[in-house]
Design an enzyme around this catalytic site. Structure first.
Site, mmCIF file in Angstrom:
data_model
loop_
_atom_site.group_PDB
_atom_site.id
_atom_site.type_symbol
_atom_site.label_atom_id
_atom_site.label_comp_id
_atom_site.label_asym_id
_atom_site.label_seq_id
_atom_site.Cartn_x
_atom_site.Cartn_y
_atom_site.Cartn_z
ATOM 1 N N HIS A 1 20.761 -34.182 -11.141
ATOM 2 C CA HIS A 1 20.041 -34.791 -10.001
ATOM 3 C C HIS A 1 18.552 -34.514 -10.085
ATOM 4 O O HIS A 1 17.872 -34.506 -9.062
ATOM 5 C CB HIS A 1 20.620 -34.258 -8.693
ATOM 6 C CG HIS A 1 22.064 -34.571 -8.529
ATOM 7 N ND1 HIS A 1 22.541 -35.826 -8.194
ATOM 8 C CD2 HIS A 1 23.169 -33.806 -8.724
ATOM 9 C CE1 HIS A 1 23.864 -35.808 -8.147
ATOM 10 N NE2 HIS A 1 24.281 -34.602 -8.474
ATOM 11 N N GLU B 1 9.347 -12.968 -12.594
ATOM 12 C CA GLU B 1 8.544 -11.921 -11.927
ATOM 13 C C GLU B 1 8.038 -10.860 -12.894
ATOM 14 O O GLU B 1 7.075 -10.157 -12.581
ATOM 15 C CB GLU B 1 9.306 -11.281 -10.779
ATOM 16 C CG GLU B 1 10.487 -10.434 -11.165
ATOM 17 C CD GLU B 1 11.089 -9.741 -9.926
ATOM 18 O OE1 GLU B 1 10.359 -9.380 -8.984
ATOM 19 O OE2 GLU B 1 12.306 -9.548 -9.921
ATOM 20 N N ARG C 1 5.007 0.822 -6.054
ATOM 21 C CA ARG C 1 4.950 -0.087 -4.898
ATOM 22 C C ARG C 1 4.042 -1.272 -5.148
ATOM 23 O O ARG C 1 4.079 -2.261 -4.419
ATOM 24 C CB ARG C 1 4.487 0.680 -3.654
ATOM 25 C CG ARG C 1 5.422 1.778 -3.198
ATOM 26 C CD ARG C 1 4.768 2.669 -2.131
ATOM 27 N NE ARG C 1 4.533 1.962 -0.903
ATOM 28 C CZ ARG C 1 5.420 1.855 0.095
ATOM 29 N NH1 ARG C 1 6.602 2.415 -0.039
ATOM 30 N NH2 ARG C 1 5.146 1.219 1.209
ATOM 31 N N CYS D 1 0.839 -1.206 0.000
ATOM 32 C CA CYS D 1 0.000 0.000 0.000
ATOM 33 C C CYS D 1 0.868 1.248 0.000
ATOM 34 O O CYS D 1 1.984 1.247 0.487
ATOM 35 C CB CYS D 1 -0.867 0.026 1.251
ATOM 36 S SG CYS D 1 -1.961 -1.381 1.386
ATOM 37 N N TRP E 1 -2.815 -2.522 -1.673
ATOM 38 C CA TRP E 1 -2.337 -3.835 -2.099
ATOM 39 C C TRP E 1 -3.057 -4.808 -1.170
ATOM 40 O O TRP E 1 -2.748 -4.881 0.024
ATOM 41 C CB TRP E 1 -0.821 -3.910 -1.931
ATOM 42 C CG TRP E 1 -0.165 -5.115 -2.516
ATOM 43 C CD1 TRP E 1 0.145 -5.338 -3.821
ATOM 44 C CD2 TRP E 1 0.261 -6.288 -1.809
ATOM 45 N NE1 TRP E 1 0.760 -6.560 -3.968
ATOM 46 C CE2 TRP E 1 0.837 -7.175 -2.743
ATOM 47 C CE3 TRP E 1 0.242 -6.683 -0.476
ATOM 48 C CZ2 TRP E 1 1.378 -8.413 -2.404
ATOM 49 C CZ3 TRP E 1 0.772 -7.904 -0.122
ATOM 50 C CH2 TRP E 1 1.322 -8.764 -1.076
ATOM 51 N N ASN F 1 -1.561 1.412 5.811
ATOM 52 C CA ASN F 1 -0.654 0.448 5.183
ATOM 53 C C ASN F 1 -0.187 -0.472 6.297
ATOM 54 O O ASN F 1 0.372 -0.028 7.284
ATOM 55 C CB ASN F 1 0.547 1.159 4.538
ATOM 56 C CG ASN F 1 1.589 0.155 4.017
ATOM 57 O OD1 ASN F 1 1.231 -0.994 3.734
ATOM 58 N ND2 ASN F 1 2.836 0.576 3.934
ATOM 59 N N GLY F 2 -0.441 -1.765 6.151
ATOM 60 C CA GLY F 2 -0.011 -2.720 7.179
ATOM 61 C C GLY F 2 -1.078 -3.785 7.373
ATOM 62 O O GLY F 2 -2.004 -3.916 6.581
ATOM 63 N N LYS G 1 6.822 -3.449 -4.578
ATOM 64 C CA LYS G 1 8.235 -3.084 -4.533
ATOM 65 C C LYS G 1 8.813 -3.317 -3.147
ATOM 66 O O LYS G 1 9.966 -3.707 -3.011
ATOM 67 C CB LYS G 1 8.412 -1.616 -4.914
ATOM 68 C CG LYS G 1 9.859 -1.152 -4.932
ATOM 69 C CD LYS G 1 10.690 -1.928 -5.935
ATOM 70 C CE LYS G 1 12.148 -1.538 -5.927
ATOM 71 N NZ LYS G 1 12.961 -2.472 -6.725
ATOM 72 N N LYS H 1 14.244 -12.710 -12.157
ATOM 73 C CA LYS H 1 13.898 -11.606 -13.069
ATOM 74 C C LYS H 1 12.890 -12.072 -14.110
ATOM 75 O O LYS H 1 11.886 -11.444 -14.361
ATOM 76 C CB LYS H 1 15.159 -11.087 -13.768
ATOM 77 C CG LYS H 1 16.093 -10.274 -12.921
ATOM 78 C CD LYS H 1 15.584 -8.920 -12.499
ATOM 79 C CE LYS H 1 14.873 -8.813 -11.195
ATOM 80 N NZ LYS H 1 15.380 -9.225 -9.953
ATOM 81 N N GLU I 1 19.224 -15.290 -9.732
ATOM 82 C CA GLU I 1 18.718 -13.931 -9.954
ATOM 83 C C GLU I 1 18.117 -13.808 -11.354
ATOM 84 O O GLU I 1 17.049 -13.212 -11.531
ATOM 85 C CB GLU I 1 19.846 -12.922 -9.749
ATOM 86 C CG GLU I 1 19.491 -11.491 -10.026
ATOM 87 C CD GLU I 1 18.319 -10.959 -9.207
ATOM 88 O OE1 GLU I 1 17.901 -11.623 -8.226
ATOM 89 O OE2 GLU I 1 17.779 -9.906 -9.579
HETATM 90 C C1 AGP Z 1 13.252 -8.608 -6.730
HETATM 91 O O1 AGP Z 1 13.254 -8.193 -8.076
HETATM 92 C C2 AGP Z 1 11.912 -8.416 -6.072
HETATM 93 N N1 AGP Z 1 11.434 -7.093 -6.221
HETATM 94 C C3 AGP Z 1 11.900 -8.925 -4.645
HETATM 95 O O2 AGP Z 1 12.357 -10.249 -4.632
HETATM 96 C C4 AGP Z 1 12.765 -8.112 -3.655
HETATM 97 O O3 AGP Z 1 14.143 -8.325 -3.916
HETATM 98 C C5 AGP Z 1 12.461 -8.610 -2.230
HETATM 99 O O4 AGP Z 1 11.094 -8.346 -1.962
HETATM 100 C C6 AGP Z 1 13.328 -7.941 -1.164
HETATM 101 O O5 AGP Z 1 13.081 -6.579 -1.144
HETATM 102 P P1 AGP Z 1 14.104 -5.643 -0.314
HETATM 103 O O6 AGP Z 1 15.443 -5.788 -0.965
HETATM 104 O O7 AGP Z 1 13.543 -4.267 -0.435
HETATM 105 O O8 AGP Z 1 14.119 -6.143 1.103
#
Ligand code: AGP
Length: 613
Positions: free
Chosen positions: A509, A493, A27, A2, A74, A100-101, A608, A490, A486
């Site tokens: 394996h 997501e 976000r 949020c 959110w 937010n929370g 985010k 990418k 990583e």
């Molecule tokens: C990565 O592309 C994502 N946005 C997500 O995995 C992110 O790295 C994770 O939520 C951790 O966020 P932070 O680094 O702000 O703690």
């Protein structure tokens, strides 16, 4: 997550709130709403969908008022729809709240309030909170300020809230616990937001509210108390170092692409003032006061989530390789609940771009309770994690708006590389000549990143061939393994293609059963210590008709003979492989997602900063 924006001052609140909500879109959210107070009229407009949908809805409605607030939701409790969107009203319609929370004990409070005659319109925990405040205010004959304090003591969970009282056009109330909140100080006006991005175009002077603090904000004054009504004297005013253009796309189609292309600069900024190649010296003032602790540490535990966890894995390899200190990397969400064994000689480092990730915060708090010394590697100055830790290091990558982390990852890896070299230097386990050579090569990495970006065209061409894939496998060895993880994250997501990262040797394996002519296999195959072994893995994939996309050292001829596609990157010391090999994987995922018509900067379901668990 949020997003929250609040305003009280002399300007049209709606304009400021709506543009603030646009700044917070990165976000991640599924609905939006505003509340505007003008001449005793409290107007609430809220819609499921985008901020632009809200603007369309409010186009012909009354948007006057110099006091207002807005919210991007959110969904946590209750599906995304108009009714569950924020703001929410008290039963008598006098109070409005945005939040937010997560309020973990909302259902028991809701049942109590229902017994006292409260009727709820939504499924949200937020509506319960504003009804609770209303109930306490009425039943105990308290002021709104007193009722807020009493109510927040009953709440279990996390919140960043803003409250407007229809009967008080000269005050907005804000409070937080566990979710971020920043208050911008203007001239005869104040701005409230989840982070600095909606505020920076109006003022650089901000106060980061602390947990359990409540701000009573008027047009020309702000009073902050704690939840027991103790005044907070002289709250610290932070000067923001964000420039407005950092929050714009700067001619790129997406923030993610802009941030991929910023990596030569952001990696340089993360090193600035910290490496002295000619003197063969690393300087990390952020942890210098604790260097004896690090030198004598039993182990270093890294806690993080997502991309930051992948950076932690690179850190493990490099710190163990150079500083010879045992490192363990933990998913923060697992670490916080498995009752880990932590002793005083342990050091816990949290890696977090946002500095607000709930699981990482909780892991840090647990480590602190168990006696560990806690550090942070964060990108957002003044965020919750840097304010929680004993010390830490900022990555200085600049605001990262795209939900998919790119420049923050390479900046985190840079800091972890510096920590490995710094600890080796301080422990005297790395010969001076070797350190000087490494630092000289590291100093050149930003230029090599700029050179690596030239592979963008090749990535686009390959993306066009695999945009319709349904699965993908990423393989790497050594520090190439976290890079493979990583790359897989990418791709999945932002393009929604299922992808997995694996140690290349681990393929036989299990995952090798997945290989067929439809399976793209992206392999980190640069010339380094595991080169020959990776070549064998490529041959195993080709023997089963898999499509191999290989990231190779420029000029490589060996892999070119067997891979279906190659992407060349400059040669560099193996320690710096993650800083270069990650870039083609970022670009490949970006182009595939764009070709698939995905929302690259705000992928579905993602936020985010995951400030709820
Ligand atoms: C990565 O592309 C994502 N946005 C997500 O995995 C992110 O790295 C994770 O939520 C951790 O966020 P932070 O680094 O702000 O703690």
């Amino acid at each position: 997550m949020c997003g929250i924006v609040g305003y009280i001052g002399h300007r049209n609140a709606y304009q400021i709130v709506i543009s603030g909500l646009h700044r917070l879109e990165y976000r991640g959210y599924d609905s939006a709403g505003v509340a505007l107070l003008h001449c005793g009229e409290l107007n609430i407009y809220k819609k499921v969908g985008k901020v632009s949908d809200l603007e369309l809805h409010a186009e012909k409605l009354n948007k006057t008022g110099t006091l207002g607030m807005g919210h991007t939701r959110w969904a946590t409790h209750g599906p995304p729809n108009d009714v569950n969107s924020h703001p929410h009203l008290s039963g008598d319609g006098q109070l409005a709240i945005i939040h937010n929370g997560i309020i973990e004990n909302y259902s028991s409070i809701k049942e109590e309030l229902k017994l006292r005659g409260h009727i709820f319109k939504s499924d949200t925990d937020t509506e319960v909170l504003i009804h609770l405040i209303e109930d306490i205010k009425k039943e105990a004959h308290l002021t709104l300020e007193e009722a807020v304090q009493v109510a927040l003591k009953k709440v279990i969970g996390a919140y960043a809230i803003v409250i407007i009282d229809k009967n008080n056009p000269n005050q907005i109330i804000a409070s937080r616990k566990g979710s971020p909140m920043v208050i911008g100080i203007g001239k005869g006006e104040y701005f409230i937001a989840s982070d600095a991005t909606p505020i920076v175009e109006y003022t650089k002077n901000v106060i980061y509210l602390n947990d359990n603090e409540i701000a009573y904000v008027k047009r020309d004054a702000i009073v902050i108390t704690d939840i027991d009504n103790e005044i907070v004297d002289n709250p610290y005013i932070q000067q923001l170092d964000i420039k407005l253009e950092m929050l714009e796309k700067g001619g790129f189609n997406h923030f993610m692409l802009k941030e991929i292309y910023e990596q030569a600069r952001s990696v340089r900024d993360s090193m600035r003032g910290r490496i002295y190649p000619n003197e063969g010296h690393v300087k990390l003032s952020g942890i210098a006061d604790y260097v004896e602790l690090f030198k004598n540490a039993n182990r270093i535990i890294i806690v993080a989530c997502g991309t930051s966890w992948h950076a932690g894995l690179v850190g493990e390899y490099l710190i163990e390789e150079y500083a010879r200190i045992p490192v363990e990397v933990e998913y923060a969400s697992e670490f916080r609940y498995r009752n880990p064994i932590i002793s005083e000689g342990d050091i816990v480092i949290a890696i977090s771009q946002s500095g607000e990730t709930a699981d990482t915060m909780a892991a840090l708090n647990l480590a602190k309770e168990k006696g560990a010394t806690i550090f942070g590697i964060c990108n957002v100055v003044g965020a919750s994690i840097p304010r929680l830790t004993d010390a830490g290091i900022y990555t200085h990558a600049g605001p990262e708006i795209g939900v998919a982390s790119t420049k923050a990852f390479t900046a985190q890896v840079t800091i972890l590389t510096l920590i490995a070299f710094y600890l080796a230097q301080e422990k005297g386990v790395l010969p001076y000549s070797k350190l000087t050579t490494l630092l000289t090569e590291l100093d050149k990495i930003p230029d090599l990143i700029q050179q690596t970006l030239l592979c963008d065209i090749a990535c686009l061409e390959i993306a066009d061939k695999f945009k319709d894939a349904t699965n993908a496998l990423f393989l790497g060895r050594g520090v190439g393994f976290p890079v493979a993880l990583e790359g897989a994250l990418k791709l999945k997501e932002i393009s929604y293609i299922h992808a997995e990262g694996y140690p290349a040797a681990e393929m036989k394996h299990g995952p090798i059963a997945l290989i067929d002519e439809k399976m793209p296999v992206i392999v980190i195959a640069t010339q380094n210590s595991s080169y020959e072994k990776v070549i064998s893995n490529i041959q195993e994939v080709k023997a089963r008709k898999g499509q191999v996309i290989a990231i190779v050292t420029e000029g490589d001829t060996e892999v070119k003979k067997m891979a279906d596609y190659v992407i060349e990157i400059p040669d560099a010391n193996e320690a710096f492989l993650p800083l270069l090999a990650t870039i083609p994987l970022q670009l490949l995922s970006y182009h595939i997602a764009v070709l698939r018509g995905c929302n690259v900067d705000q992928p579905r379901n993602l936020a985010k900063s995951v400030t709820v668990e």
